[in-house]
Design an enzyme around this catalytic site. Structure first.
Site, PDB file in Angstrom:
ATOM      1  N   GLU A 297       0.854  -1.209   0.000  1.00  0.00           N
ATOM      2  CA  GLU A 297       0.000   0.000   0.000  1.00  0.00           C
ATOM      3  C   GLU A 297       0.883   1.249   0.000  1.00  0.00           C
ATOM      4  O   GLU A 297       1.608   1.487   0.958  1.00  0.00           O
ATOM      5  CB  GLU A 297      -0.870  -0.061   1.266  1.00  0.00           C
ATOM      6  CG  GLU A 297      -1.982   0.937   1.305  1.00  0.00           C
ATOM      7  CD  GLU A 297      -2.896   0.693   2.517  1.00  0.00           C
ATOM      8  OE1 GLU A 297      -3.247  -0.473   2.816  1.00  0.00           O
ATOM      9  OE2 GLU A 297      -3.244   1.683   3.173  1.00  0.00           O
ATOM     10  N   TYR A 345     -13.528  10.642   8.524  1.00  0.00           N
ATOM     11  CA  TYR A 345     -12.649   9.461   8.582  1.00  0.00           C
ATOM     12  C   TYR A 345     -13.435   8.327   9.251  1.00  0.00           C
ATOM     13  O   TYR A 345     -13.147   7.915  10.359  1.00  0.00           O
ATOM     14  CB  TYR A 345     -11.411   9.839   9.387  1.00  0.00           C
ATOM     15  CG  TYR A 345     -10.255   8.850   9.432  1.00  0.00           C
ATOM     16  CD1 TYR A 345     -10.305   7.599   8.822  1.00  0.00           C
ATOM     17  CD2 TYR A 345      -9.086   9.196  10.105  1.00  0.00           C
ATOM     18  CE1 TYR A 345      -9.229   6.737   8.879  1.00  0.00           C
ATOM     19  CE2 TYR A 345      -8.001   8.337  10.167  1.00  0.00           C
ATOM     20  CZ  TYR A 345      -8.085   7.105   9.559  1.00  0.00           C
ATOM     21  OH  TYR A 345      -7.021   6.241   9.631  1.00  0.00           O
ATOM     22  N   ASP A 347     -14.955   4.601   9.891  1.00  0.00           N
ATOM     23  CA  ASP A 347     -14.778   3.168   9.695  1.00  0.00           C
ATOM     24  C   ASP A 347     -16.122   2.591   9.259  1.00  0.00           C
ATOM     25  O   ASP A 347     -17.146   3.279   9.291  1.00  0.00           O
ATOM     26  CB  ASP A 347     -14.328   2.516  11.008  1.00  0.00           C
ATOM     27  CG  ASP A 347     -12.875   2.839  11.299  1.00  0.00           C
ATOM     28  OD1 ASP A 347     -12.075   2.842  10.350  1.00  0.00           O
ATOM     29  OD2 ASP A 347     -12.540   3.091  12.474  1.00  0.00           O
TER      30      ASP A 347
HETATM   31  P1  FAD Z   1     -17.048   4.033  -0.376  1.00  0.00           P
HETATM   32  O1  FAD Z   1     -16.763   2.637   0.021  1.00  0.00           O
HETATM   33  O2  FAD Z   1     -15.910   4.918  -0.775  1.00  0.00           O
HETATM   34  O3  FAD Z   1     -18.112   3.994  -1.561  1.00  0.00           O
HETATM   35  C1  FAD Z   1     -18.403   5.102  -2.362  1.00  0.00           C
HETATM   36  C2  FAD Z   1     -18.695   4.591  -3.768  1.00  0.00           C
HETATM   37  O4  FAD Z   1     -19.159   5.674  -4.572  1.00  0.00           O
HETATM   38  C3  FAD Z   1     -17.443   4.053  -4.464  1.00  0.00           C
HETATM   39  O5  FAD Z   1     -17.697   2.768  -4.956  1.00  0.00           O
HETATM   40  C4  FAD Z   1     -17.189   5.044  -5.587  1.00  0.00           C
HETATM   41  O6  FAD Z   1     -16.601   4.447  -6.740  1.00  0.00           O
HETATM   42  C5  FAD Z   1     -18.589   5.557  -5.853  1.00  0.00           C
HETATM   43  N1  FAD Z   1     -18.620   6.905  -6.459  1.00  0.00           N
HETATM   44  C6  FAD Z   1     -17.978   8.010  -6.018  1.00  0.00           C
HETATM   45  N2  FAD Z   1     -18.248   9.054  -6.827  1.00  0.00           N
HETATM   46  C7  FAD Z   1     -19.079   8.585  -7.791  1.00  0.00           C
HETATM   47  C8  FAD Z   1     -19.682   9.179  -8.933  1.00  0.00           C
HETATM   48  N3  FAD Z   1     -19.491  10.473  -9.237  1.00  0.00           N
HETATM   49  N4  FAD Z   1     -20.475   8.411  -9.714  1.00  0.00           N
HETATM   50  C9  FAD Z   1     -20.678   7.075  -9.432  1.00  0.00           C
HETATM   51  N5  FAD Z   1     -20.113   6.471  -8.374  1.00  0.00           N
HETATM   52  C10 FAD Z   1     -19.326   7.219  -7.566  1.00  0.00           C
HETATM   53  N6  FAD Z   1     -13.068   0.463   7.881  1.00  0.00           N
HETATM   54  C11 FAD Z   1     -13.151  -0.472   8.862  1.00  0.00           C
HETATM   55  O7  FAD Z   1     -14.147  -0.530   9.589  1.00  0.00           O
HETATM   56  N7  FAD Z   1     -12.143  -1.388   9.053  1.00  0.00           N
HETATM   57  C12 FAD Z   1     -11.012  -1.384   8.293  1.00  0.00           C
HETATM   58  O8  FAD Z   1     -10.114  -2.223   8.506  1.00  0.00           O
HETATM   59  C13 FAD Z   1     -10.904  -0.407   7.260  1.00  0.00           C
HETATM   60  N8  FAD Z   1      -9.798  -0.346   6.501  1.00  0.00           N
HETATM   61  C14 FAD Z   1      -9.702   0.596   5.508  1.00  0.00           C
HETATM   62  C15 FAD Z   1      -8.551   0.625   4.736  1.00  0.00           C
HETATM   63  C16 FAD Z   1      -8.423   1.553   3.711  1.00  0.00           C
HETATM   64  C17 FAD Z   1      -7.172   1.597   2.882  1.00  0.00           C
HETATM   65  C18 FAD Z   1      -9.484   2.486   3.467  1.00  0.00           C
HETATM   66  C19 FAD Z   1      -9.349   3.506   2.365  1.00  0.00           C
HETATM   67  C20 FAD Z   1     -10.622   2.464   4.247  1.00  0.00           C
HETATM   68  C21 FAD Z   1     -10.748   1.525   5.281  1.00  0.00           C
HETATM   69  N9  FAD Z   1     -11.895   1.452   6.076  1.00  0.00           N
HETATM   70  C22 FAD Z   1     -11.978   0.517   7.081  1.00  0.00           C
HETATM   71  C23 FAD Z   1     -13.009   2.417   5.897  1.00  0.00           C
HETATM   72  C24 FAD Z   1     -14.114   1.862   4.992  1.00  0.00           C
HETATM   73  O9  FAD Z   1     -13.586   1.579   3.711  1.00  0.00           O
HETATM   74  C25 FAD Z   1     -15.204   2.916   4.873  1.00  0.00           C
HETATM   75  O10 FAD Z   1     -15.688   3.293   6.123  1.00  0.00           O
HETATM   76  C26 FAD Z   1     -16.417   2.461   4.027  1.00  0.00           C
HETATM   77  O11 FAD Z   1     -16.056   1.619   2.986  1.00  0.00           O
HETATM   78  C27 FAD Z   1     -17.065   3.699   3.464  1.00  0.00           C
HETATM   79  O12 FAD Z   1     -18.248   3.365   2.772  1.00  0.00           O
HETATM   80  P2  FAD Z   1     -18.911   4.492   1.861  1.00  0.00           P
HETATM   81  O13 FAD Z   1     -20.116   3.898   1.253  1.00  0.00           O
HETATM   82  O14 FAD Z   1     -19.041   5.751   2.624  1.00  0.00           O
HETATM   83  O15 FAD Z   1     -17.798   4.840   0.744  1.00  0.00           O
HETATM   84  N1  UDP Z   2      -0.132   4.707  13.012  1.00  0.00           N
HETATM   85  C1  UDP Z   2       1.217   4.744  13.249  1.00  0.00           C
HETATM   86  N2  UDP Z   2       1.936   3.594  13.196  1.00  0.00           N
HETATM   87  C2  UDP Z   2       1.372   2.406  12.912  1.00  0.00           C
HETATM   88  C3  UDP Z   2      -0.014   2.358  12.689  1.00  0.00           C
HETATM   89  C4  UDP Z   2      -0.745   3.533  12.730  1.00  0.00           C
HETATM   90  O1  UDP Z   2       1.766   5.816  13.486  1.00  0.00           O
HETATM   91  O2  UDP Z   2       2.093   1.385  12.870  1.00  0.00           O
HETATM   92  C5  UDP Z   2      -0.888   5.976  13.055  1.00  0.00           C
HETATM   93  C6  UDP Z   2      -0.967   6.636  11.672  1.00  0.00           C
HETATM   94  O3  UDP Z   2      -0.942   8.026  11.849  1.00  0.00           O
HETATM   95  C7  UDP Z   2      -2.311   6.185  11.166  1.00  0.00           C
HETATM   96  C8  UDP Z   2      -3.123   6.231  12.460  1.00  0.00           C
HETATM   97  O4  UDP Z   2      -2.215   5.759  13.469  1.00  0.00           O
HETATM   98  O5  UDP Z   2      -2.815   7.050  10.174  1.00  0.00           O
HETATM   99  C9  UDP Z   2      -4.372   5.377  12.464  1.00  0.00           C
HETATM  100  O6  UDP Z   2      -3.999   4.040  12.190  1.00  0.00           O
HETATM  101  P1  UDP Z   2      -5.018   2.998  11.588  1.00  0.00           P
HETATM  102  O7  UDP Z   2      -4.352   1.682  11.541  1.00  0.00           O
HETATM  103  O8  UDP Z   2      -6.294   3.124  12.319  1.00  0.00           O
HETATM  104  O9  UDP Z   2      -5.169   3.579  10.107  1.00  0.00           O
HETATM  105  P2  UDP Z   2      -6.065   3.122   8.854  1.00  0.00           P
HETATM  106  O10 UDP Z   2      -6.203   1.627   8.923  1.00  0.00           O
HETATM  107  O11 UDP Z   2      -7.340   3.865   8.962  1.00  0.00           O
HETATM  108  O12 UDP Z   2      -5.228   3.574   7.691  1.00  0.00           O
END
Ligand code: FAD
Ligand code: UDP
Length: 365
Positions: A297, A345, A347
């Site tokens: 990532e 932000y 989850d």
């Molecule tokens: P999204 O999942 O972003 O869905 C929005 C959708 O809208 C997307 O499919 C997008 O393509 C679509 N869209 C946007 N604009 C348009 C447009 N103009 N036209 C048509 N479609 C469009 N949460 C956890 O609880 N646990 C975790 O371990 C966790 N890990 C994560 C790791 C990463 C790297 C990231 C980025 C997020 C993580 N999350 C995690 C957070 C989680 O992904 C979000 O809380 C959740 O998926 C958000 O849902 P949503 O419907 O708001 O948005």
């Molecule tokens: N973080 C860090 N070290 C780590 C893991 C997390 O400093 O090994 C900090 C970092 O600023 C990160 C924040 O803690 O953005 C929240 O971590 P989390 O794992 O919740 O991030 P996410 O999964 O949302 O990217």
């Protein structure tokens, strides 16, 4: 004519679509990607469910949210216990007795507290930024080794410019416990996340590869109301300038190795390694197949046209977000929700909560 046009098939959009369809309301979901599920989407590769947009570990403290999701899937017993790799040395996360004992060669909570208390004494007032918050929670050693490098590459900013709230997401524990979360309910949906979305969207029409913003007039005319879960500033053509986001690039690799890193998530906490973490997907589901799929990532600065993964909830962006919120309130029959629509932000559990609260208001009889 549809009752609702839902822009985005992530959790917010799909939950709304499911609840509205239950009430026999007609929904059209438009999704700009080639698949449903938003960032939760998993794709089966080599019999492994690959989290294509980063590790998604479901957890909540709210039994109602857990039960709600269990309508759509069965969760396994995965507990997230990531490892930090700092210049080749391995530490347990979150910050707990296993971390402290490895760092300082100590055994008891008292010894750990003495060291941390001494180090954090340099912060005298309420922390103003992430650096001060981190030091006041865990002291300077952990800040330097496990936080500073990771955070500055993840967010592309100095810890002095970031809000304290980001680091308060992580637990600090004076017990030997590597569970990354405090929530009592945690797991990975058996068979992956995409199945959940298939069930939620079963009764709706879904148009993939369709960007609402590129077909705005035509799509608007198809429904009485719109639920928009894309970025709120994009909806208003960035009229006041763009909100800031962090973007990511994922490099997925199929390996002819049964077990690459022995754990689902390894964080690389030094500044120099260009990626923040490596995910080995099979460990989310305790698989023992001969191949493995890993994802590196890489954090990136966001520019228009890129995927906005993380909102940057600092003061400057909150002020700008409020201006967009004011515009949103003036729009008729359009509602904004989810991580991008609300610029939070969130989850998964937060998004589910927000979507269900919205459904309660919008879909009341
Ligand atoms: P999204 O999942 O972003 O869905 C929005 C959708 O809208 C997307 O499919 C997008 O393509 C679509 N869209 C946007 N604009 C348009 C447009 N103009 N036209 C048509 N479609 C469009 N949460 C956890 O609880 N646990 C975790 O371990 C966790 N890990 C994560 C790791 C990463 C790297 C990231 C980025 C997020 C993580 N999350 C995690 C957070 C989680 O992904 C979000 O809380 C959740 O998926 C958000 O849902 P949503 O419907 O708001 O948005
Ligand atoms: N973080 C860090 N070290 C780590 C893991 C997390 O400093 O090994 C900090 C970092 O600023 C990160 C924040 O803690 O953005 C929240 O971590 P989390 O794992 O919740 O991030 P996410 O999964 O949302 O990217």
């Amino acid at each position: 004519m549809y009752d609702y046009l839902i822009v985005g098939s992530g959790l917010f959009g799909s939950i709304f679509a499911y609840e509205a369809s239950k009430k026999n309301l007609k929904c059209l979901v438009v999704e700009k990607r080639s698949h449903i599920g938003g960032n939760c989407y998993t794709q089966n590769l080599e019999d492994i469910n690959v989290h294509k947009y980063g590790a998604h570990i479901f957890r909540t403290s709210n039994i109602n949210i857990w039960n709600y999701m269990e309508q759509f899937c069965e969760f396994n017993h995965f507990i997230n216990s990531p490892i930090a790799n700092y210049k080749g040395s391995i530490y347990n996360l979150p910050f707990n007795m296993n971390t402290f004992s490895k760092l300082w060669n100590i055994k008891t909570p008292d010894e750990a507290k003495q060291i941390i208390d001494k180090q954090r004494a340099i912060i005298k007032n309420k922390p103003k930024n992430l650096e001060e918050q981190a030091i006041s929670l865990v002291g300077t050693d952990i800040y330097e080794i496990l936080i500073k490098g990771y955070t500055e590459k993840q967010w592309g900013r100095s810890c002095l410019e970031l809000p304290p709230s980001i680091i308060r997401r992580l637990p600090v524990r004076y017990i030997y416990d590597n569970n990354y979360f405090n929530d009592p309910y945690q797991g990975i949906p058996k068979g992956g996340y995409t199945r959940i979305f298939n069930k939620m969207l079963e009764k709706c029409e879904v148009l993939l590869n369709t960007d609402f913003l590129e077909n705005r007039q035509e799509l608007k005319s198809k429904a009485k109301k719109i639920i928009f879960t894309g970025a709120i500033d994009s909806y208003f053509d960035y009229r006041f300038g763009n909100l800031e986001y962090r973007s990511l690039e994922f490099k997925h690799k199929v390996l002819n190795i049964e077990n690459f890193q022995g754990v689902a998530v390894v964080n690389y906490t030094d500044k120099k390694t260009p990626f923040t973490r490596i995910i080995e997907h099979k460990h989310f589901e305790f698989l023992t197949c001969p191949k493995s799929v890993i994802s590196e990532e890489y954090p990136l600065e966001w520019h228009k046209g890129m995927e906005p993964y993380y909102p940057i909830n600092d003061e400057k962006n909150q002020v700008l977000y409020q201006k967009y919120q004011e515009l949103a309130k003036q729009e008729k029959n359009i509602y904004f929700g989810g991580r991008l629509g609300e610029y939070k932000y969130y989850d998964m559990q937060d998004v589910i909560n927000s979507a269900l609260e919205f459904c309660k208001k919008e879909l009341k009889d």
